[in-house]
Design a protein around this motif. Structure first.
Motif, PDB file in Angstrom:
ATOM      1  N   VAL A 185       9.432   7.068  -1.970  1.00 40.86           N
ATOM      2  CA  VAL A 185       9.536   6.386  -3.260  1.00 40.86           C
ATOM      3  C   VAL A 185       9.095   7.291  -4.409  1.00 40.86           C
ATOM      4  N   GLY A 186       8.588   8.464  -4.082  1.00 41.69           N
ATOM      5  CA  GLY A 186       8.158   9.385  -5.123  1.00 41.69           C
ATOM      6  C   GLY A 186       7.502  10.609  -4.505  1.00 41.69           C
ATOM      7  N   HIS A 187       7.100  11.521  -5.381  1.00 44.90           N
ATOM      8  CA  HIS A 187       6.439  12.718  -4.878  1.00 44.90           C
ATOM      9  C   HIS A 187       5.416  13.225  -5.879  1.00 44.90           C
ATOM     10  N   ILE A 188       4.544  14.060  -5.393  1.00 46.46           N
ATOM     11  CA  ILE A 188       3.480  14.659  -6.173  1.00 46.46           C
ATOM     12  C   ILE A 188       3.505  16.148  -5.859  1.00 46.46           C
ATOM     13  N   GLN A 219       1.435  23.061  -3.589  1.00 47.94           N
ATOM     14  CA  GLN A 219       1.407  22.000  -2.591  1.00 47.94           C
ATOM     15  C   GLN A 219       2.275  20.855  -3.080  1.00 47.94           C
ATOM     16  N   ALA A 220       2.785  20.061  -2.133  1.00 52.67           N
ATOM     17  CA  ALA A 220       3.601  18.910  -2.509  1.00 52.67           C
ATOM     18  C   ALA A 220       3.478  17.823  -1.452  1.00 52.67           C
ATOM     19  N   TRP A 221       3.533  16.579  -1.919  1.00 54.32           N
ATOM     20  CA  TRP A 221       3.415  15.424  -1.046  1.00 54.32           C
ATOM     21  C   TRP A 221       4.509  14.413  -1.380  1.00 54.32           C
ATOM     22  N   THR A 222       4.806  13.560  -0.427  1.00 55.64           N
ATOM     23  CA  THR A 222       5.769  12.483  -0.612  1.00 55.64           C
ATOM     24  C   THR A 222       5.045  11.156  -0.445  1.00 55.64           C
ATOM     25  N   ALA A 223       5.394  10.199  -1.304  1.00 54.07           N
ATOM     26  CA  ALA A 223       4.803   8.870  -1.261  1.00 54.07           C
ATOM     27  C   ALA A 223       5.774   7.875  -0.635  1.00 54.07           C
ATOM     28  N   PHE A 224       5.227   6.966   0.158  1.00 50.91           N
ATOM     29  CA  PHE A 224       5.988   5.916   0.842  1.00 50.91           C
ATOM     30  C   PHE A 224       5.272   4.587   0.670  1.00 50.91           C
ATOM     31  N   LEU A 225       6.012   3.496   0.698  1.00 52.97           N
ATOM     32  CA  LEU A 225       5.418   2.165   0.733  1.00 52.97           C
ATOM     33  C   LEU A 225       5.319   1.726   2.182  1.00 52.97           C
ATOM     34  N   ASP A 226       4.295   0.935   2.485  1.00 56.70           N
ATOM     35  CA  ASP A 226       4.091   0.466   3.863  1.00 56.70           C
ATOM     36  C   ASP A 226       5.303  -0.242   4.441  1.00 56.70           C
ATOM     37  N   ASP A 227       6.005  -1.029   3.599  1.00 51.29           N
ATOM     38  CA  ASP A 227       7.123  -1.802   4.126  1.00 51.29           C
ATOM     39  C   ASP A 227       8.386  -0.968   4.347  1.00 51.29           C
ATOM     40  N   GLU A 228       8.423   0.286   3.861  1.00 49.38           N
ATOM     41  CA  GLU A 228       9.544   1.200   4.105  1.00 49.38           C
ATOM     42  C   GLU A 228       8.990   2.596   4.404  1.00 49.38           C
ATOM     43  N   PRO A 229       8.358   2.757   5.565  1.00 50.14           N
ATOM     44  CA  PRO A 229       7.669   4.012   5.858  1.00 50.14           C
ATOM     45  C   PRO A 229       8.576   5.231   6.027  1.00 50.14           C
ATOM     46  N   MET A 240       0.837  -1.176   0.000  1.00 50.85           N
ATOM     47  CA  MET A 240       0.000   0.000   0.000  1.00 50.85           C
ATOM     48  C   MET A 240       0.886   1.246   0.000  1.00 50.85           C
ATOM     49  N   ILE A 241       0.407   2.307  -0.598  1.00 46.54           N
ATOM     50  CA  ILE A 241       1.137   3.563  -0.661  1.00 46.54           C
ATOM     51  C   ILE A 241       0.540   4.553   0.321  1.00 46.54           C
ATOM     52  N   GLU A 242       1.402   5.175   1.091  1.00 48.96           N
ATOM     53  CA  GLU A 242       1.011   6.238   2.014  1.00 48.96           C
ATOM     54  C   GLU A 242       1.510   7.557   1.447  1.00 48.96           C
ATOM     55  N   VAL A 243       0.761   8.612   1.645  1.00 50.54           N
ATOM     56  CA  VAL A 243       1.132   9.933   1.151  1.00 50.54           C
ATOM     57  C   VAL A 243       0.984  10.938   2.282  1.00 50.54           C
ATOM     58  N   ARG A 244       1.979  11.820   2.409  1.00 51.52           N
ATOM     59  CA  ARG A 244       1.922  12.887   3.407  1.00 51.52           C
ATOM     60  C   ARG A 244       2.575  14.130   2.819  1.00 51.52           C
ATOM     61  N   PRO A 245       2.368  15.298   3.411  1.00 53.07           N
ATOM     62  CA  PRO A 245       3.029  16.506   2.890  1.00 53.07           C
ATOM     63  C   PRO A 245       4.543  16.317   2.825  1.00 53.07           C
ATOM     64  N   ARG A 246       5.124  16.804   1.739  1.00 51.78           N
ATOM     65  CA  ARG A 246       6.577  16.703   1.552  1.00 51.78           C
ATOM     66  C   ARG A 246       7.286  17.667   2.496  1.00 51.78           C
ATOM     67  N   THR A 247       8.425  17.214   3.029  1.00 51.70           N
ATOM     68  CA  THR A 247       9.259  18.072   3.869  1.00 51.70           C
ATOM     69  C   THR A 247      10.646  18.177   3.246  1.00 51.70           C
ATOM     70  N   ALA A 248      11.416  19.141   3.711  1.00 48.85           N
ATOM     71  CA  ALA A 248      12.794  19.302   3.222  1.00 48.85           C
ATOM     72  C   ALA A 248      13.621  18.055   3.511  1.00 48.85           C
ATOM     73  N   ASP A 249      13.316  17.336   4.574  1.00 53.49           N
ATOM     74  CA  ASP A 249      14.052  16.111   4.906  1.00 53.49           C
ATOM     75  C   ASP A 249      13.869  15.012   3.858  1.00 53.49           C
ATOM     76  N   ASP A 250      12.800  15.087   3.070  1.00 50.24           N
ATOM     77  CA  ASP A 250      12.541  14.080   2.039  1.00 50.24           C
ATOM     78  C   ASP A 250      13.421  14.278   0.797  1.00 50.24           C
ATOM     79  N   LEU A 251      13.917  15.479   0.588  1.00 45.43           N
ATOM     80  CA  LEU A 251      14.586  15.814  -0.672  1.00 45.43           C
ATOM     81  C   LEU A 251      15.813  14.974  -1.009  1.00 45.43           C
ATOM     82  N   PRO A 252      16.715  14.687  -0.080  1.00 50.81           N
ATOM     83  CA  PRO A 252      17.875  13.872  -0.470  1.00 50.81           C
ATOM     84  C   PRO A 252      17.491  12.517  -1.064  1.00 50.81           C
ATOM     85  N   VAL A 253      16.528  11.831  -0.449  1.00 53.54           N
ATOM     86  CA  VAL A 253      16.120  10.526  -0.968  1.00 53.54           C
ATOM     87  C   VAL A 253      15.325  10.689  -2.260  1.00 53.54           C
TER      88      VAL A 253
END
Length: 73
Positions: free
Chosen positions: A63-66, A49-59, A1-14
């Motif tokens: 894995v991507g952004h919108i 607005q921007a969000w970051t996507a994560f997979l349940d097994d690696e929260p 399953m994919i989880e989505v939350r607001p993107r943060t600056a900490d997400d940018l390197p990955v």
């Protein structure tokens, strides 16, 4: 399953790593390597607005952004 939350600056390197890892196979972006900092490709001027996507097994690993960017009127 994919989880989505607001993107943060900490997400940018990955997110930069993810973009680089998929660029050759997907052909996106068309110009690769990108001519400037990869962060500037991900975070665009005019972004509303921007969000970051994560997979349940690696929260903790994005894995991507919108993002929503207003284009010229």
């Amino acid at each position: 399953m994919i989880e989505v939350r607001p993107r943060t600056a900490d997400d940018l390197p990955v997110l930069c790593e993810v973009l680089a890892a998929q660029a050759v196979a997907s052909g996106y972006p068309i110009r690769w390597p990108w001519s400037g900092p990869t962060e500037e490709f991900i975070v665009r001027d005019g972004e509303e607005q921007a969000w970051t996507a994560f997979l349940d097994d690696e929260p903790d690993r994005p894995v991507g952004h919108i993002s929503v960017v207003r284009v010229g009127r």
